[in-house]
Design a protein around this motif. Sequence first.
Motif, PDB file in Angstrom:
ATOM      1  N   GLY A  15       0.802  -1.222   0.000  1.00  0.00           N
ATOM      2  CA  GLY A  15       0.000   0.000   0.000  1.00  0.00           C
ATOM      3  C   GLY A  15       0.831   1.267   0.000  1.00  0.00           C
ATOM      4  O   GLY A  15       0.349   2.333   0.391  1.00  0.00           O
ATOM      5  N   LYS A  16       2.076   1.191  -0.465  1.00  0.00           N
ATOM      6  CA  LYS A  16       2.957   2.367  -0.505  1.00  0.00           C
ATOM      7  C   LYS A  16       2.352   3.495  -1.330  1.00  0.00           C
ATOM      8  O   LYS A  16       2.403   4.660  -0.928  1.00  0.00           O
ATOM      9  N   SER A  17       1.807   3.141  -2.492  1.00  0.00           N
ATOM     10  CA  SER A  17       1.276   4.171  -3.387  1.00  0.00           C
ATOM     11  C   SER A  17       0.108   4.911  -2.746  1.00  0.00           C
ATOM     12  O   SER A  17      -0.022   6.136  -2.886  1.00  0.00           O
ATOM     13  N   ALA A 142      -2.586 -12.157  -0.165  1.00  0.00           N
ATOM     14  CA  ALA A 142      -3.965 -12.072  -0.650  1.00  0.00           C
ATOM     15  C   ALA A 142      -4.156 -10.861  -1.561  1.00  0.00           C
ATOM     16  O   ALA A 142      -4.815 -10.953  -2.605  1.00  0.00           O
ATOM     17  N   ARG A 143      -3.589  -9.736  -1.176  1.00  0.00           N
ATOM     18  CA  ARG A 143      -3.702  -8.532  -2.008  1.00  0.00           C
ATOM     19  C   ARG A 143      -3.014  -8.722  -3.346  1.00  0.00           C
ATOM     20  O   ARG A 143      -3.532  -8.314  -4.388  1.00  0.00           O
ATOM     21  N   LEU A 144      -1.841  -9.341  -3.314  1.00  0.00           N
ATOM     22  CA  LEU A 144      -1.081  -9.548  -4.534  1.00  0.00           C
ATOM     23  C   LEU A 144      -1.808 -10.493  -5.488  1.00  0.00           C
ATOM     24  O   LEU A 144      -1.867 -10.255  -6.701  1.00  0.00           O
ATOM     25  N   MET A 145      -2.384 -11.543  -4.944  1.00  0.00           N
ATOM     26  CA  MET A 145      -3.142 -12.473  -5.776  1.00  0.00           C
ATOM     27  C   MET A 145      -4.342 -11.782  -6.419  1.00  0.00           C
ATOM     28  O   MET A 145      -4.629 -11.989  -7.607  1.00  0.00           O
ATOM     29  N   ARG A 146      -4.998 -10.959  -5.633  1.00  0.00           N
ATOM     30  CA  ARG A 146      -6.170 -10.244  -6.145  1.00  0.00           C
ATOM     31  C   ARG A 146      -5.777  -9.169  -7.157  1.00  0.00           C
ATOM     32  O   ARG A 146      -6.395  -9.033  -8.219  1.00  0.00           O
ATOM     33  N   ARG A 147      -4.729  -8.424  -6.832  1.00  0.00           N
ATOM     34  CA  ARG A 147      -4.311  -7.316  -7.689  1.00  0.00           C
ATOM     35  C   ARG A 147      -3.811  -7.790  -9.048  1.00  0.00           C
ATOM     36  O   ARG A 147      -4.163  -7.234 -10.092  1.00  0.00           O
ATOM     37  N   ASP A 148      -2.957  -8.838  -9.045  1.00  0.00           N
ATOM     38  CA  ASP A 148      -2.320  -9.291 -10.275  1.00  0.00           C
ATOM     39  C   ASP A 148      -2.975 -10.528 -10.884  1.00  0.00           C
ATOM     40  O   ASP A 148      -2.513 -11.043 -11.900  1.00  0.00           O
ATOM     41  N   ASP A 149      -4.043 -11.020 -10.232  1.00  0.00           N
ATOM     42  CA  ASP A 149      -4.758 -12.205 -10.709  1.00  0.00           C
ATOM     43  C   ASP A 149      -3.787 -13.376 -10.887  1.00  0.00           C
ATOM     44  O   ASP A 149      -3.685 -13.978 -11.968  1.00  0.00           O
ATOM     45  N   ILE A 150      -3.060 -13.677  -9.810  1.00  0.00           N
ATOM     46  CA  ILE A 150      -2.068 -14.756  -9.847  1.00  0.00           C
ATOM     47  C   ILE A 150      -2.365 -15.756  -8.730  1.00  0.00           C
ATOM     48  O   ILE A 150      -3.176 -15.489  -7.843  1.00  0.00           O
ATOM     49  N   LEU A 154       2.992 -18.101  -7.141  1.00  0.00           N
ATOM     50  CA  LEU A 154       3.676 -16.974  -7.770  1.00  0.00           C
ATOM     51  C   LEU A 154       3.743 -15.789  -6.812  1.00  0.00           C
ATOM     52  O   LEU A 154       4.768 -15.099  -6.737  1.00  0.00           O
ATOM     53  N   ALA A 155       2.679 -15.558  -6.081  1.00  0.00           N
ATOM     54  CA  ALA A 155       2.674 -14.459  -5.109  1.00  0.00           C
ATOM     55  C   ALA A 155       3.773 -14.665  -4.071  1.00  0.00           C
ATOM     56  O   ALA A 155       4.491 -13.726  -3.718  1.00  0.00           O
TER      57      ALA A 155
END
Length: 209
Positions: A15-17, A142-150, A154-155
């Motif tokens: 959530g840096k951005s 969980a955020r990475l999987m949702r954000r990048d659909d992976i 891989l996450a």
Amino acid sequence: MSNFIVGVTGGVASGKSEVTRRFEQLGVFIADADVAAREAVAVGSPGLTEVVEVFGSGVLDGSGALDRVAMRARVFHDEPARRRLEAIIHPRVRASMQAQCATAAGAYAMAAIPLLTEGGREAYPWLDRVLVVDVHIDVQRARLMRRDDIDAELANRMIAAQATRDARLGIADDVIVNDGPLDALAGHIAALDRRYRRLAEEKKTARSG
């Protein structure tokens, strides 16, 4: 001119951005390492000229710009080549960000540096403070999987490729725990904004004294 500079870092999908965007809404200038890295090898730049001298013209696309896909493929499994590329880009990125922050309006400025931990805080002696955006690895995955659909595998590999959570926390002066809803950020950011303005004023007073 800003005489107080805060480095902001955190793992992927921490959530840096969002954090830097909210500081920006408070009138804080944000220098972005990713933008500075692109500018360091822009068409016509000394940085791009040096990259071509080291790696050859095969790293350019049809328009004469750096072919980032080809460059990544070139250095991905070649550690010495990656280090040569970093030796060209990273000093230019650091110098650009320092100059941007030093000349920015406002009591303090921020430098968003995703790989600050990996590069070492000592590479940024001009930072007065480091803010780490922290998130539990389960939430991060969980955020990475949702954000990048992976998938989870891989996450996990993407998370493992970065510095550890403990290593990031080890260089932190301040921490925002971003495990919850975005609305929870407002209070933390307001408190840090007040702290940084006070510290910037104290530094200014100490210098003038």
